[in-house]
Design an enzyme around this catalytic site. Sequence first.
Site, PDB file in Angstrom:
ATOM      1  N   THR A 103       0.838  -1.189   0.000  1.00 46.45           N
ATOM      2  CA  THR A 103       0.000   0.000   0.000  1.00 46.45           C
ATOM      3  C   THR A 103       0.876   1.243   0.000  1.00 46.45           C
ATOM      4  O   THR A 103       1.833   1.338   0.780  1.00 46.45           O
ATOM      5  CB  THR A 103      -0.909   0.007   1.242  1.00 46.45           C
ATOM      6  OG1 THR A 103      -1.784  -1.136   1.186  1.00 46.45           O
ATOM      7  CG2 THR A 103      -1.744   1.272   1.320  1.00 46.45           C
ATOM      8  N   SER A 104       0.549   2.220  -0.855  1.00 46.84           N
ATOM      9  CA  SER A 104       1.241   3.508  -0.932  1.00 46.84           C
ATOM     10  C   SER A 104       2.735   3.288  -1.188  1.00 46.84           C
ATOM     11  O   SER A 104       3.110   2.759  -2.236  1.00 46.84           O
ATOM     12  CB  SER A 104       0.973   4.327   0.324  1.00 46.84           C
ATOM     13  OG  SER A 104       1.438   5.648   0.186  1.00 46.84           O
ATOM     14  N   SER A 105       3.618   3.650  -0.260  1.00 45.79           N
ATOM     15  CA  SER A 105       5.036   3.379  -0.469  1.00 45.79           C
ATOM     16  C   SER A 105       5.274   1.884  -0.643  1.00 45.79           C
ATOM     17  O   SER A 105       6.144   1.467  -1.422  1.00 45.79           O
ATOM     18  CB  SER A 105       5.859   3.902   0.715  1.00 45.79           C
ATOM     19  OG  SER A 105       7.235   3.724   0.498  1.00 45.79           O
TER      20      SER A 105
END
Length: 306
Positions: free
Chosen positions: A149-151
Amino acid sequence: MFSLRSILGFAALFLLGQLVAAQSTNLASIPASQLTQIFNFGTNPNNVGMFVYKPAKVATKPALIVASHFCTGSAQQYFAGSKFASLAETHGYLLLFPSSPHPGTCWDVSSDATLKHNGGSDSLGIVSAVRFAIANWGVDPNRVFAVGTSSGAMMTNVLAGAYPDVFKAGIVDSGVPFDCFPTTGQAVDTFPSQCAQGQLILTGQQWAQRVFNAFPGFTGQRPKIQIWHGTADTTLFPPNFFEQIKQWTTVFGLPSTPISNTSEPFLPNGYSNATFGPQFQAILAQGVGHTVPLFEQQYLQFLGIA
């Protein structure tokens, strides 16, 4: 009555025992149904923290999922905030939860080292743990997957792009294309505006070449990819969704328009699943910000576990 000194002594012995158990290379010695840190799993240039979750009953030749956390997060937070572990109890797969060593704590998804096959940095530390699991824990090398998720989504793209010989599929929740951030002068714990705001627009071939450059000469089958993104994401803007589509469809040699774009019964209203071929799906969530909620059961279906 125990004295304070004796109580502290017992506590020290207990903690030492836990540390010794966690350092064991034998899967049987790793406690079941709890998150356990492991050590000494191979080359780890940045000292990425590594945690394993072993269900009570491990499948024969189990699958392995690497679950990479978001910025400001940790392995423990991603473990606690997801259903990956509870689903492992049902399906018998193993989990690795890496923990970023950086202050922020985002992943290094931009250095030359992390973007190159066996180049070093965070990605190699994670891959070393995967290779260790395959060699020592009976993991099926044909069922090694990455999610994030995200990074952590960016790291999933890095792992899929730089290590296509290791991973068979990736789930990218609210990320950016492979090699989107500048490779020089970039602090790990910042999102550079050009990429983050969706202003880096390239052709599909230009994006694909960045993936090909990660492992020159690789001719094997590349991991299939499923990306998720929200139209109201103001952290990693929605153009990154469409740039990833250009990148991966070109890598796979797929048409740039989907063969189907449907609202699946297992998804909320406003989610559309664009399928470009068996190797690539792109799910766009209307009105959803950063990040798209986890849909772990659906991930497992895409990975062929459930």
